[in-house]
Design a protein around this motif. Structure first.
Motif, PDB file in Angstrom:
ATOM      1  N   PHE A  73      22.039 -17.927  -6.564  1.00  0.00           N
ATOM      2  CA  PHE A  73      22.432 -18.495  -5.273  1.00  0.00           C
ATOM      3  C   PHE A  73      21.389 -18.343  -4.173  1.00  0.00           C
ATOM      4  CE2 PHE A  73      26.421 -17.394  -7.462  1.00  0.00           C
ATOM      5  CZ  PHE A  73      27.101 -18.599  -7.384  1.00  0.00           C
ATOM      6  N   GLY A  74      20.349 -17.518  -4.366  1.00  0.00           N
ATOM      7  CA  GLY A  74      19.382 -17.286  -3.303  1.00  0.00           C
ATOM      8  C   GLY A  74      19.866 -16.200  -2.361  1.00  0.00           C
ATOM      9  N   ASP A  75      19.756 -16.436  -1.055  1.00  0.00           N
ATOM     10  CA  ASP A  75      20.263 -15.476  -0.076  1.00  0.00           C
ATOM     11  C   ASP A  75      21.776 -15.324  -0.255  1.00  0.00           C
ATOM     12  OD1 ASP A  75      17.684 -15.620   0.870  1.00  0.00           O
ATOM     13  OD2 ASP A  75      18.185 -16.760   2.669  1.00  0.00           O
ATOM     14  N   VAL A  76      22.245 -14.083  -0.308  1.00  0.00           N
ATOM     15  CA  VAL A  76      23.675 -13.819  -0.478  1.00  0.00           C
ATOM     16  C   VAL A  76      24.073 -12.659   0.426  1.00  0.00           C
ATOM     17  CG1 VAL A  76      23.808 -14.645  -2.870  1.00  0.00           C
ATOM     18  CG2 VAL A  76      23.236 -12.242  -2.423  1.00  0.00           C
ATOM     19  N   PRO A  77      25.367 -12.548   0.773  1.00  0.00           N
ATOM     20  CA  PRO A  77      25.791 -11.392   1.564  1.00  0.00           C
ATOM     21  C   PRO A  77      25.503 -10.084   0.821  1.00  0.00           C
ATOM     22  CG  PRO A  77      27.486 -13.089   1.561  1.00  0.00           C
ATOM     23  CD  PRO A  77      26.470 -13.500   0.542  1.00  0.00           C
ATOM     24  N   LEU A  78      24.805  -9.192   1.479  1.00  0.00           N
ATOM     25  CA  LEU A  78      24.511  -7.878   0.902  1.00  0.00           C
ATOM     26  C   LEU A  78      25.569  -6.905   1.392  1.00  0.00           C
ATOM     27  CD1 LEU A  78      22.749  -5.920  -0.683  1.00  0.00           C
ATOM     28  CD2 LEU A  78      21.335  -5.647   1.367  1.00  0.00           C
ATOM     29  N   ILE A  79      26.423  -6.465   0.478  1.00  0.00           N
ATOM     30  CA  ILE A  79      27.560  -5.628   0.825  1.00  0.00           C
ATOM     31  C   ILE A  79      27.482  -4.347   0.011  1.00  0.00           C
ATOM     32  CG2 ILE A  79      30.084  -5.475   0.792  1.00  0.00           C
ATOM     33  CD1 ILE A  79      30.091  -8.519   1.220  1.00  0.00           C
ATOM     34  N   THR A  80      27.425  -3.243   0.704  1.00  0.00           N
ATOM     35  CA  THR A  80      27.285  -1.954   0.020  1.00  0.00           C
ATOM     36  C   THR A  80      28.422  -0.998   0.365  1.00  0.00           C
ATOM     37  OG1 THR A  80      25.850  -1.152   1.811  1.00  0.00           O
ATOM     38  CG2 THR A  80      24.773  -2.151  -0.109  1.00  0.00           C
ATOM     39  N   GLY A  81      29.471  -1.489   0.988  1.00  0.00           N
ATOM     40  CA  GLY A  81      30.608  -0.643   1.336  1.00  0.00           C
ATOM     41  C   GLY A  81      31.912  -1.288   0.944  1.00  0.00           C
ATOM     42  N   THR A  82      33.019  -0.673   1.355  1.00  0.00           N
ATOM     43  CA  THR A  82      34.342  -1.140   0.948  1.00  0.00           C
ATOM     44  C   THR A  82      35.242  -1.485   2.128  1.00  0.00           C
ATOM     45  OG1 THR A  82      35.058   1.180   0.811  1.00  0.00           O
ATOM     46  CG2 THR A  82      34.313   0.125  -1.225  1.00  0.00           C
ATOM     47  N   ASP A  83      34.656  -1.596   3.312  1.00  0.00           N
ATOM     48  CA  ASP A  83      35.441  -1.983   4.494  1.00  0.00           C
ATOM     49  C   ASP A  83      35.699  -3.485   4.416  1.00  0.00           C
ATOM     50  OD1 ASP A  83      36.311  -2.839   7.020  1.00  0.00           O
ATOM     51  OD2 ASP A  83      35.212  -1.242   8.043  1.00  0.00           O
ATOM     52  N   TRP A  84      36.903  -3.849   4.026  1.00  0.00           N
ATOM     53  CA  TRP A  84      37.199  -5.248   3.751  1.00  0.00           C
ATOM     54  C   TRP A  84      37.069  -6.132   4.987  1.00  0.00           C
ATOM     55  CZ3 TRP A  84      41.516  -7.468   6.095  1.00  0.00           C
ATOM     56  CH2 TRP A  84      42.424  -6.560   6.698  1.00  0.00           C
TER      57      TRP A  84
ATOM     58  N   ALA B 194      34.102  -9.212   5.192  1.00  0.00           N
ATOM     59  CA  ALA B 194      34.435 -10.620   5.390  1.00  0.00           C
ATOM     60  C   ALA B 194      33.545 -11.288   6.431  1.00  0.00           C
ATOM     61  CB  ALA B 194      35.896 -10.758   5.792  1.00  0.00           C
ATOM     62  N   GLN B 195      32.851 -10.490   7.235  1.00  0.00           N
ATOM     63  CA  GLN B 195      32.020 -11.042   8.305  1.00  0.00           C
ATOM     64  C   GLN B 195      30.528 -11.027   7.981  1.00  0.00           C
ATOM     65  OE1 GLN B 195      33.699 -12.409  10.835  1.00  0.00           O
ATOM     66  NE2 GLN B 195      35.553 -11.710   9.764  1.00  0.00           N
ATOM     67  N   VAL B 196      30.166 -10.532   6.816  1.00  0.00           N
ATOM     68  CA  VAL B 196      28.743 -10.396   6.493  1.00  0.00           C
ATOM     69  C   VAL B 196      28.135 -11.761   6.187  1.00  0.00           C
ATOM     70  CG1 VAL B 196      27.072  -9.405   4.871  1.00  0.00           C
ATOM     71  CG2 VAL B 196      29.048  -8.053   5.618  1.00  0.00           C
ATOM     72  N   PRO B 197      27.069 -12.150   6.882  1.00  0.00           N
ATOM     73  CA  PRO B 197      26.408 -13.427   6.584  1.00  0.00           C
ATOM     74  C   PRO B 197      25.484 -13.288   5.382  1.00  0.00           C
ATOM     75  CG  PRO B 197      25.255 -12.311   8.343  1.00  0.00           C
ATOM     76  CD  PRO B 197      26.446 -11.446   8.007  1.00  0.00           C
ATOM     77  N   ARG B 198      24.842 -14.361   5.018  1.00  0.00           N
ATOM     78  CA  ARG B 198      23.886 -14.320   3.915  1.00  0.00           C
ATOM     79  C   ARG B 198      22.664 -13.493   4.329  1.00  0.00           C
ATOM     80  NH1 ARG B 198      23.552 -20.276   1.258  1.00  0.00           N
ATOM     81  NH2 ARG B 198      22.378 -19.051  -0.264  1.00  0.00           N
ATOM     82  N   THR B 199      22.256 -12.619   3.436  1.00  0.00           N
ATOM     83  CA  THR B 199      21.130 -11.723   3.686  1.00  0.00           C
ATOM     84  C   THR B 199      19.879 -12.301   3.041  1.00  0.00           C
ATOM     85  OG1 THR B 199      22.675  -9.856   3.602  1.00  0.00           O
ATOM     86  CG2 THR B 199      20.330  -9.340   3.392  1.00  0.00           C
ATOM     87  N   PRO B 200      18.737 -12.241   3.706  1.00  0.00           N
ATOM     88  CA  PRO B 200      17.509 -12.760   3.100  1.00  0.00           C
ATOM     89  C   PRO B 200      17.255 -12.158   1.723  1.00  0.00           C
ATOM     90  CG  PRO B 200      17.135 -12.271   5.414  1.00  0.00           C
ATOM     91  CD  PRO B 200      18.511 -11.758   5.078  1.00  0.00           C
ATOM     92  N   LEU B 201      16.794 -13.004   0.820  1.00  0.00           N
ATOM     93  CA  LEU B 201      16.589 -12.605  -0.568  1.00  0.00           C
ATOM     94  C   LEU B 201      15.717 -11.363  -0.675  1.00  0.00           C
ATOM     95  CD1 LEU B 201      15.962 -14.896  -3.584  1.00  0.00           C
ATOM     96  CD2 LEU B 201      14.244 -13.169  -3.061  1.00  0.00           C
TER      97      LEU B 201
END
Length: 502
Positions: A170-181, A185-192
């Motif tokens: 998919f290329g740039d994707v949301p980088l999520i490293t926690g469990t705060d739901w 839900a607000q994390v934008p796409r993170t640079p590759l």
């Protein structure tokens, strides 16, 4: 004193996920938690923590239920294989959901992009994050330091593994490293590049903290260790054009005596093969089809075994063959282009494929259609596990890294290890470009129908438009080198934006 941390839906997604066959809600949009359990309950002892880790591995092979297709039990092999020039589907355009991968005409509404790739990847990542955070927050004295270290390292590896496939699909994707739901839900796409930094850091942590051997699983290579992390690091460095580090990490794996190129092609995909670095073991309830690959590439009848040669002309009558083709073709088979790529005498075509002859009249071409036989349906005992990482990849990673650095003799030495095993003559490269072309060819015929290697290789080397654009059934453009973000995800997460062209 550390406050008690609440982990949303951990009770379902970790402790009970594979007992009841339920899954987490979407990663980016987890939704309101309906069940919560405290860290102390989820990660009170070594046993409960290891049970959560077992669920993480099980999900990779079983998805949301027995024989469900997901990216890590054959989905990547099949669908990335069709996106490249490896595979086509038996039903062709009559199954447009599948055929859109073949023609590279995906849309954000293709359900398989979500159900096979996006959602399972983020489910695995969420569960890995839950384990990492849960162990860090647990104050239980019954959760020993050694278990904390081991389990955290394995969860980091699996998180990195899943993010590797996310960015390459998919290329740039949301980088999520926690469990705060709510935050997720607000994390934008993170640079590759930033996602790759996280992947690398997770793998370095795993490499540092994981054991070197397979003692914890009685010698079976079904959980990751230091060398699995090292192998993935070598791949990541290769994809990032960091040739020096790719060579260093691949060399560390190649030099370890636990691993060896299996001289017998028939043994490469068996659990006992020293070529395997990491395998996924099927559950005892799912051993007849250890992965979706076995189902996807195994026809109901064998042309070679079930049809005597003297009767084949009868079956090759077009009117007869059209009615019976479904018995001899699997759901997905190799393209003619791939079959023709094997050199004369390449033993991999015999050892790792099966075939069906076709009539020499329309709509058939008289060509022999091949399909992968690396995995097969099994009996009452599992005779094969799904190979995720194997030594041959490390040898060819080092060959490519050496060629890129001008070490042509070293590149040839590695390349010829794989060619010799396949029964082919050795080669001597006259230039860097010559060496790289030979290595690319070898990767294609060594890793066909494995984990989408060909699709990713074409993209990372900048060859996809040139190679795929020459095929009449492909409609490839630069925008189609990435899969679309699923429509459901765009609608539920306003911070996401679609890939260009969709």
């Amino acid at each position: 004193m550390m406050k008690k941390k609440i982990i949303s839906i951990t009770g379902i997604c970790i402790a009970l996920l594979f007992i009841y066959g339920s899954g987490c809600k979407k990663m980016v949009d987890v939704g309101d938690p309906t069940t919560t359990i405290t860290t102390e309950k989820a990660f009170t002892t070594d046993g409960t923590a290891y049970a959560a880790l077992a669920g993480l591995y099980s999900y990779m092979l079983n998805g949301d239920g027995p024989q469900a297709i997901t990216l890590s039990n054959g989905g990547t092999t099949v669908y990335a294989g069709m996106s490249g020039d490896e595979l086509t589907n038996f039903l062709g355009t009559s199954n447009d959901i599948d055929y859109n991968f073949v023609s590279n005409r995906l849309t954000s509404q293709n359900d398989l992009v979500n159900s096979i790739f996006w959602t399972p990847l983020y489910k695995s990542i969420y569960n890995a994050n839950s384990i990492i955070d849960g162990i860090a927050a647990s104050t239980s004295n019954l959760l020993k330091p050694a278990a904390r270290k081991q389990i955290t390292a394995e969860a980091k590896f699996i998180r990195a593994f899943n993010y590797f496939y996310l960015v390459n699909l998919f290329g740039d994707v949301p980088l999520i490293t926690g469990t705060d739901w709510k935050a997720n839900a607000q994390v934008p796409r993170t640079p590759l590049a930033d996602v790759y930094t996280q992947i690398t850091n997770d793998l370095l942590d795993a490499q540092r903290d994981l054991p070197e051997d397979y003692a914890i699983t009685g010698g079976e290579r079904i959980r990751v260790n230091k060398y699995a992390a090292t192998a993935m690091l070598a791949r990541v460095y290769l994809y990032r054009s960091d040739w020096k580090n790719a060579e260093t990490e691949a060399s560390a794996v190649i030099a370890n005596s636990q691993f060896a190129i299996d001289p017998n092609l028939d043994n490469v995909f068996l659990p006992s093969s020293k070529e395997s670095i990491w395998q996924l073991k099927p559950a005892s309830t799912n051993i007849n089809i250890p992965s979706y690959e076995a189902k996807a590439f195994t026809p109901q009848m064998s042309w070679e075994k079930d049809i005597p040669e003297d009767l084949r002309p009868l079956y090759l009558d077009p009117s007869v063959f059209s009615d019976l083709a479904i018995l001899f073709f699997p759901s997905y088979y190799m393209t003619d282009d791939l079959s023709a790529t094997f050199e004369a005498g390449d033993q991999r075509l015999k050892a790792w494929t099966n075939f069906v002859e076709t009539p020499n009249s329309p709509p058939y071409t008289g060509a022999t259609a091949h399909f992968s036989s690396k995995y097969a349906r099994q009996g009452l005992a599992a005779t094969q596990y799904l190979v995720v990482l194997r030594l041959a990849e490390q040898v060819l990673i080092r060959a490519e890294a050496r060629a890129q650095q001008g070490n042509l003799s070293g590149a040839d030495e590695d390349l010829n290890k794989i060619r010799t095993r396949a029964g082919l003559h050795t080669v001597s490269s006259s230039s860097k470009d010559n060496a790289l072309a030979a290595i690319a060819h070898e990767r294609r015929v060594e890793f066909f129908s494995e984990w989408g290697h060909r699709w990713f290789d074409l993209k990372r080397t900048g060859k996809a438009i040139e190679v795929l654009g020459s095929l009449s059934y492909k409609k490839i453009t630069a925008t189609q080198l990435l899969y679309p973000i699923p429509l459901d995800e765009l609608q539920s997460a306003p911070s996401l934006v679609q890939n260009p062209g969709y």
